[in-house]
Design a protein around this motif. Structure first.
Motif, PDB file in Angstrom:
ATOM      1  N   CYS A  43       0.841  -1.201   0.000  1.00 54.11           N
ATOM      2  CA  CYS A  43       0.000   0.000   0.000  1.00 54.11           C
ATOM      3  C   CYS A  43       0.871   1.245   0.000  1.00 54.11           C
ATOM      4  CB  CYS A  43      -0.923   0.013   1.224  1.00 54.11           C
ATOM      5  SG  CYS A  43      -2.093   1.385   1.150  1.00 54.11           S
ATOM      6  N   HIS A  70      -0.046   3.921   1.442  1.00 56.07           N
ATOM      7  CA  HIS A  70      -0.360   4.671   2.658  1.00 56.07           C
ATOM      8  C   HIS A  70       0.018   3.888   3.924  1.00 56.07           C
ATOM      9  CE1 HIS A  70      -2.509   6.976  -0.267  1.00 56.07           C
ATOM     10  NE2 HIS A  70      -3.171   7.713   0.606  1.00 56.07           N
ATOM     11  N   CYS A  81      -2.078   4.146   7.163  1.00 58.79           N
ATOM     12  CA  CYS A  81      -3.144   4.838   7.904  1.00 58.79           C
ATOM     13  C   CYS A  81      -3.196   4.488   9.392  1.00 58.79           C
ATOM     14  CB  CYS A  81      -4.493   4.513   7.280  1.00 58.79           C
ATOM     15  SG  CYS A  81      -4.655   5.146   5.611  1.00 58.79           S
ATOM     16  N   CYS A 103      -4.837   0.906  10.326  1.00 60.70           N
ATOM     17  CA  CYS A 103      -5.479   0.310   9.144  1.00 60.70           C
ATOM     18  C   CYS A 103      -5.935  -1.105   9.486  1.00 60.70           C
ATOM     19  CB  CYS A 103      -4.416   0.279   8.049  1.00 60.70           C
ATOM     20  SG  CYS A 103      -4.638  -0.964   6.789  1.00 60.70           S
ATOM     21  N   SER A 159      -0.195  -3.370   4.408  1.00 63.63           N
ATOM     22  CA  SER A 159       0.290  -1.996   4.239  1.00 63.63           C
ATOM     23  C   SER A 159       1.504  -1.719   5.132  1.00 63.63           C
ATOM     24  CB  SER A 159      -0.850  -1.013   4.547  1.00 63.63           C
ATOM     25  OG  SER A 159      -1.425  -1.279   5.830  1.00 63.63           O
ATOM     26  N   GLY A 182      -4.735  -3.374   1.281  1.00 68.91           N
ATOM     27  CA  GLY A 182      -3.699  -2.765   0.453  1.00 68.91           C
ATOM     28  C   GLY A 182      -4.253  -1.773  -0.584  1.00 68.91           C
ATOM     29  N   LYS A 238      -8.046   9.472   1.900  1.00 67.40           N
ATOM     30  CA  LYS A 238      -7.483   9.518   3.256  1.00 67.40           C
ATOM     31  C   LYS A 238      -7.218  10.966   3.661  1.00 67.40           C
ATOM     32  CE  LYS A 238      -7.749   5.126   3.389  1.00 67.40           C
ATOM     33  NZ  LYS A 238      -9.084   4.635   3.642  1.00 67.40           N
TER      34      LYS A 238
HETATM   35  S1  SF4 Z   1      -6.548   1.908   5.250  1.00 64.57           S
HETATM   36 FE1  SF4 Z   1      -6.301   1.444   3.060  1.00 64.57          FE
HETATM   37  S2  SF4 Z   1      -5.005   3.110   2.297  1.00 64.57           S
HETATM   38 FE2  SF4 Z   1      -4.787   3.100   4.505  1.00 64.57          FE
HETATM   39  S3  SF4 Z   1      -2.985   1.840   4.913  1.00 64.57           S
HETATM   40 FE3  SF4 Z   1      -4.787   0.516   5.035  1.00 64.57          FE
HETATM   41  S4  SF4 Z   1      -4.982  -0.376   3.025  1.00 64.57           S
HETATM   42 FE4  SF4 Z   1      -3.643   1.406   2.816  1.00 64.57          FE
END
Ligand code: SF4
Length: 261
Positions: free
Chosen positions: A44, A46, A48, A56, A62, A93, A140
């Motif tokens: 990923c 990101h 998050c 996340c 990720s 991801g 995000k």
């Molecule tokens: S929430 Fe989505 S964008 Fe954010 S780290 Fe997890 S998989 Fe990636």
């Protein structure tokens, strides 16, 4: 980055960056309630972190990305075993990190009349051979940015490098705009915490992209039952009064932190 439309996977036995492959009931957005095959890619753009609501919920794709273990043939096989399922949820991801894989799966879906939803944070536009049926876009906002010094699910400490990585492709307006224009349909799935802390950012995002209320499916933040319930009622009531849609994430209520559900 965009996919070359001729980009295909030749070897269908080769392991792809697919970390999970399973059947489930779709529980988010406008296809909620449909039995589906979930194809979860790993990797990923990101990192998050939603404060009280946790990391996340698929951090193993990720922040601590696991290796892929399934092939295109494995995907074909799961549909052969479940002929009643005509949906695919392509999630991560960040699936758009893998243009050739996404394109191959879209070709398979097209050839087999499978309705495909691509879940994306909107970091990249992909021009697949056939437009994707539904983009489920979770942009995000600032409530996803990890805090310096916080511990990740596997004990790493958040540093500047991680913040930089997280923000690199965050809120890529151009990619989101291009994706909405190219593919068949979309909805926006923002994650709202109990403080509704990103409402101003969200409203300005919706205004900039001219997104109608009917395309917004708000999601309560939370990577487990306890965290989810902290934001649940507030988000539900806000959606009631704002005129969006609410997406309740029943898979977390039913199965808590279990994977492949
Ligand atoms: S929430 Fe989505 S964008 Fe954010 S780290 Fe997890 S998989 Fe990636």
């Amino acid at each position: 980055m965009s996919a070359n439309k001729t980009n295909r996977i030749q070897d269908h036995n080769k392991k792809m960056p697919i970390v999970e492959l399973y059947t489930a009931v779709q529980s988010e957005g406008s296809r909620a309630g449909y039995p589906t095959v979930v194809v979860r890619t790993t990797g990923c753009t990101h990192r998050c972190y939603f404060g009280q609501a946790g990391w996340c919920d698929s951090w193993y794709t990720s922040i601590h990305a696991e290796k892929g273990q399934y092939s295109i043939n494995d995907v074909k096989q799961i549909y052969a075993k479940n002929p009643h399922i005509k949906e695919m949820m392509l999630t991560g991801g960040s699936p758009t990190m893998h243009p050739a894989l996404v394109n191959e799966l879209i070709n398979f879906s097209h050839d087999n009349q499978i309705f495909t939803t691509l879940e994306t944070e909107g970091s990249h536009f992909l021009a697949t051979d056939y437009p994707i049926d539904l983009l489920s876009i979770s942009p995000k906002f600032s409530n996803s940015v990890p805090k310096l010094g916080v511990e990740t699910p596997q004990g790493k400490i958040v540093n500047e490098k991680m913040l930089k990585q997280h923000n690199k492709f965050r809120l890529n307006y151009a990619a989101i705009q291009q994706s909405i224009a190219y593919h068949h349909d979309y909805h926006i799935k923002p994650v709202l915490d109990a403080e509704l802390s990103i409402l101003d950012e969200l409203e300005s995002f919706l205004k900039n992209l001219n997104i109608p209320d009917s395309k917004v499916w708000a999601m309560p933040a939370g990577d487990d039952r306890a965290a989810l319930f902290k934001s649940y009622g507030t988000v539900m009531n806000y959606v009631r009064d704002r005129g969006w849609r609410f997406t309740p994430r029943p898979h977390i209520m039913a199965f808590d932190t279990e994977r492949c559900v």
